[in-house]
Scaffold this active site. Structure first.
Site, short mmCIF file in Angstrom:
data_model
loop_
_atom_site.label_atom_id
_atom_site.label_comp_id
_atom_site.label_asym_id
_atom_site.label_seq_id
_atom_site.Cartn_x
_atom_site.Cartn_y
_atom_site.Cartn_z
N VAL A 291 -2.64 -9.12 0.99
CA VAL A 291 -2.64 -8.06 -0.02
C VAL A 291 -2.80 -6.68 0.61
O VAL A 291 -3.22 -6.53 1.75
CB VAL A 291 -3.73 -8.31 -1.07
CG1 VAL A 291 -3.51 -9.64 -1.76
CG2 VAL A 291 -5.12 -8.28 -0.44
N GLU A 292 -2.50 -5.66 -0.18
CA GLU A 292 -2.58 -4.24 0.20
C GLU A 292 -1.88 -3.97 1.53
O GLU A 292 -2.40 -3.31 2.43
CB GLU A 292 -4.04 -3.78 0.25
CG GLU A 292 -4.66 -3.68 -1.14
CD GLU A 292 -5.92 -2.84 -1.17
OE1 GLU A 292 -6.05 -1.94 -0.34
OE2 GLU A 292 -6.76 -3.09 -2.03
N GLY A 293 -0.68 -4.49 1.64
CA GLY A 293 0.11 -4.31 2.85
C GLY A 293 0.01 -5.54 3.73
O GLY A 293 -1.00 -5.75 4.40
N PHE B 66 -11.97 -4.19 2.77
CA PHE B 66 -11.62 -5.34 3.60
C PHE B 66 -12.56 -5.53 4.78
O PHE B 66 -13.00 -6.66 5.05
CB PHE B 66 -10.17 -5.24 4.07
CG PHE B 66 -9.17 -5.57 3.00
CD1 PHE B 66 -9.17 -6.81 2.40
CD2 PHE B 66 -8.24 -4.65 2.57
CE1 PHE B 66 -8.26 -7.13 1.40
CE2 PHE B 66 -7.33 -4.94 1.58
CZ PHE B 66 -7.35 -6.19 1.00
N ARG C 214 -8.29 -0.23 2.39
CA ARG C 214 -8.08 -0.87 3.69
C ARG C 214 -9.24 -0.60 4.63
O ARG C 214 -9.63 -1.46 5.41
CB ARG C 214 -6.79 -0.33 4.32
CG ARG C 214 -5.51 -0.79 3.63
CD ARG C 214 -4.33 -0.02 4.18
NE ARG C 214 -3.07 -0.42 3.56
CZ ARG C 214 -2.04 0.39 3.40
NH1 ARG C 214 -2.11 1.65 3.81
NH2 ARG C 214 -0.94 -0.04 2.83
#
Length: 853
Positions: free
Chosen positions: A532-534, A414, A410
């Site tokens: 994605v990823e939360g 990102f 994160r």
């Protein structure tokens, strides 16, 4: 004039009361203050007696704990004010550490500390512009314009900085040149030669140490590579990112046994193993702790211990082509063979995808972006317990592993990807606004275009600042879980804003897909990082503030721990400091609001002093409202998601604003950057203002609604002015160092047959031709030429000797390239049906203003 003693002393006591409240003082100081009041008022003995008893109780820890703190502890438990924290929540909260986020929760941010945090800068390449098209790959520096950097600030060795620069200018440039984004989309995969090159040059092992065959890159190097790759194709970042951030390599480096590292890391670095990590399930998305994939420990006929695994996962990047799968599952040990009880907990293991029972034969289609993303199933898959990442010792500790690994993804991957996108959109829209004309004018001169241009440019400057600020912390050893969530949410949302603005500016050229279109594929891809990823909605409402209010608050988590243990002494040691902080922040918030921050001290450049003062004002208000919400809602605060989302917004923008100021300081406080800094900071405080008004208007406390009215009358910030926005738009449409720095380290092809290369050539020629056209327009206004658009008066101007033949050729070339650049792709019916586009449809307009002589 005689003034009586009480007339002098009473105002002094009131002033002292305000000062003590503002700076925050211990209980004994307040006791002395009250004693002074009693002395001035000549209080009776009985009042002194009561005061003496109370002062003794609150200032002697043993008495205070027995008489005051113990009943408070009992009341909190009875009223169930304590928020319940599950085991998985606890591991998430304890994953990583508190970084500068703790400063904002304190209400008294230490700006000297914030400005002393590392801000890494990669030296830029000095290059010679080609006289034909004046293009470079990096677009960061003009001929003879050498910029020096103080490497003492970087805390990164010069040799590594040189390695990063070399890798960007050679390997990354090469892989970007090997295939355009359109070619990747058309074939629905990276070309074979690109896959081979990525393996050959260790792109899949950037973060693996050199002793295992990897490149041993820092997070700074990895982030900068990802930024450049993102400017070429989202497929590059999705493919390279998973192998370096969330995947087996990352987990092995941190938790793996030495035998696992020695075997797998060299194979992963060389690309002999393609990894994936299987976490998300149909009923365990953002709530990843709810996974139902399971493993059971059993003893084989050979006497060795094995795991029998069953899973059903989805959204797993690279799964279809993976040779090595990292798997998260719940491990049970009915016979306690591992000695950890029956319910061991979430565990991570490595599985070769050719193991019987592993199914990876299908793939998803995420928004048409052709990176591999797939479901996977496993049915009675048997592996050795030695395949648990970290061995048996790490069985049941998988959730903590995942939380720390997710935080890295994160906070690094990102932001890098989204910043690369932002820089590309900045470069494209700035050039297009200069090249594209409507009503005889470059569209960039219209205020309706300037507005989105300003957002694109200003937010790009801010995002680069926050990317490097975060990377600097991680490379120094910080594991800022809350800041990583802030980065994931805000970078993806800001890139969505930027690409939407870019598409609006491009108009029809943005919606017609083909090799000339530079933004459409990004536009379709942007929901992917948002999801994605939360998922962003839950990241904002539950993680940034829901966990941040516990993890990053200077007192709350310690209080919760003490309450859970019924440790009155430990609770007492924290609670009274917390109470003092609440009082102090109330005074600070009130006085800073009334004085618009001018009571706060400032750090950094005097130019930006007002912004530091406003950050102090925002932090004090944020901290006080946080405590008020914790008191009012207690354990139910995390269910007030509309409020927690607004708190998350304020916290996010305080961080983004701080990073922006840090960038300005680190880059030498260049005056030419002030328009970008001012726009970014004014936008920052406008978002903070919106968050505060939303909280004050919706908290179910009537008095706060009155305060909300005052905040509207006395805002902490308003949106940037139109004049300032025009300055940002001008920077984006003007060749030079500022534009190059704003879009540094993205891929800009020198080949003018490619879309961006062609656009850059048209931009340069349009700028060069502009002065010539202005000369013609001036002559027309003076009556020396007919009243026509300058483009239609080229021959007349030549005959009147207003311009030279060389100038005619330049304007002719500029207009020809400009007309070619604004063309959009078209397809034959066969091409459209087959998805193949031939080069013959790359239309050349052949436009000429006067015949060749």
């Amino acid at each position: 004039m005689n003034i009586s003693f009480p007339t002098i002393i009473i105002p002094s006591l009131i002033l002292l009361f305000v000062i003590l409240g503002y700076i925050g003082v211990p209980l004994w100081t307040w006791s002395l203050y009250i004693a002074a009041i009693l002395g001035v008022c000549q209080a009776p003995i009985w009042l002194w007696s009561i005061f003496g008893i109370l002062a003794l109780v609150v200032n002697v820890p043993q008495l205070r704990q027995l008489i005051v703190t113990a009943p408070i502890v009992k009341a909190i438990k009875t009223l169930k004010l304590l928020p319940k924290i599950s085991a998985t929540e606890r591991e998430a909260i304890e994953a990583g550490n508190v970084w500068v986020d703790g400063e904002f929760f304190s209400g008294k941010p230490n700006f000297q500390r914030l400005l002393s945090e590392p801000y890494p800068l990669i030296p830029k390449t000095q290059f010679q512009l080609d006289k034909k098209d004046s293009l470079s790959d990096t677009g960061t520096q003009r001929r003879g314009d050498t910029e020096k950097y103080n490497n003492s600030e970087l805390r990164t060795p010069n040799s590594e900085l040189e390695q990063i620069r070399s890798f960007l200018d050679n390997q990354v440039k090469t892989v970007c040149q090997m295939a355009t984004d359109w070619e990747i989309h058309s074939r629905k995969d990276l070309p074979p030669q690109v896959w081979d090159y990525l393996r050959q040059e260790r792109f899949f092992g950037m973060m693996i140490p050199k002793e295992y065959g990897g490149l041993g890159f820092s997070n700074l190097a990895y982030s900068t590579v990802m930024t450049k790759l993102a400017s070429r194709s989202f497929t590059h970042t999705a493919t390279v990112g998973v192998t370096n951030s969330l995947g087996p390599a990352k987990l092995l480096l941190r938790y793996g046994t030495q035998a696992q590292k020695d075997y797998y890391l060299p194979r992963l670095a060389r690309g002999e193993e393609i990894p994936c990590f299987a976490l998300t399930e149909p009923n365990a998305g953002s709530d990843a702790a709810s996974i139902v994939s399971n493993g059971v420990v059993f003893r084989g006929e050979d006497g060795q211990l094995y795991l029998r695994l069953n899973w059903k996962k989805r959204y797993i990047t690279l799964a279809t082509i993976a040779t090595l799968m990292g798997l998260a599952f719940r491990l049970r040990d009915p016979d306690n063979l591992l000695g950890k009880g029956e319910d061991v907990g979430i565990t991570c293991a490595l599985i070769s995808t050719n193991t019987p029972g592993v199914i990876i034969d299908r793939r998803h289609d995420p928004m048409g972006v052709p990176f591999f993303n797939s479901p996977t199933e496993g049915h009675d898959v048997v592996i050795s317990v030695d395949q648990i990442i970290g061995g048996v010792e790490q069985a049941g500790r998988g959730w903590k592993m995942l939380m720390q690994s997710l935080a890295a993804g994160r906070g690094i991957s990102f932001p890098a990807t989204c910043t690369g996108i932002a820089k590309l959109v900045t470069r494209v829209t700035g050039a297009y606004s200069k090249v594209r004309r409507q009503f005889g004018l470059n569209i960039g001169r219209f205020e309706g275009i300037e507005e989105p241009l300003a957002r694109i440019g200003g937010l790009t400057y801010l995002m680069e600042a926050a990317r490097l600020y975060t990377v600097g912390a991680v490379d120094r050893g910080e594991q800022p879980a809350v800041i990583s969530a802030i980065a994931k949410y805000n970078f993806t949302e800001l890139s969505r804003q930027i690409i939407n603005d870019g598409m609006d500016i491009m108009g029809g050229a943005g919606i017609c897909r083909g090799p000339r279109n530079l933004l459409a594929n990004i536009y379709t891809a942007i929901p992917i990082p948002i999801t994605v990823e939360g998922a962003n909605i839950l990241t904002r409402t539950m993680i940034i503030f829901g966990q941040g209010a516990i993890r990053s608050h200077p007192y709350v988590y310690q209080e919760i721990e003490a309450l859970n243990k019924s440790d009155v002494k430990a609770f007492d040691g924290v609670f009274w400091h917390h109470l003092g902080s609440i009082v102090s922040n109330f005074f600070r918030a009130t006085l800073l609001n009334l004085t618009r921050g001018y009571l706060a001290s400032s750090s950094g450049s005097e130019t930006n002093a007002k912004y530091y003062r406003k950050l102090a004002w925002a932090s004090a208000t944020f901290a006080w409202l946080t405590d008020l919400s914790l008191i009012y809602f207690g354990g139910t605060l995390k269910r007030q998601e509309k409020l927690t989302g607004r708190f998350a917004d304020i916290l996010s923008w305080m961080y983004l604003g701080t990073a922006t100021l840090r960038r300005f300081e680190a880059e030498g406080q260049k005056a030419e950057d002030l328009p970008l800094v001012n726009w970014s900071m004014q936008y920052t405080f406008a978002q903070i203002q919106q968050g505060f008004v939303g909280i004050l208007s919706n908290m179910p406390i009537p008095l706060l609604k009155v305060v909300a009215v005052w905040w509207r009358l006395n805002p902490i910030g308003t949106m940037p002015s139109d004049r300032l926005g025009s300055e940002i738009a001008r920077i984006m449409q003007t060749p030079g160092t500022q534009r190059d720095n704003l879009t540094a380290d993205i891929h800009i092809p020198s080949n003018t047959e490619e879309a961006l290369g062609r656009l850059e050539q048209a931009f340069r020629l349009s700028v060069e031709a502009e002065s010539i056209l202005k000369k013609i327009k001036t002559a027309s206004s003076a009556g020396k030429l007919p009243k026509e658009r300058p483009e239609k008066l080229i021959r007349n101007a030549l005959e009147a000797k207003i311009i030279s033949l060389d100038e005619v050729e330049l304007v002719t070339q500029a207009e020809s390239v400009r007309n070619d650049t604004i063309e959009v792709d078209s397809f034959t019916l066969e091409e459209y049906q087959t998805g193949q586009k031939t080069t013959s449809t790359e239309i050349r307009s052949g436009f000429q203003l006067i015949p060749n002589s």
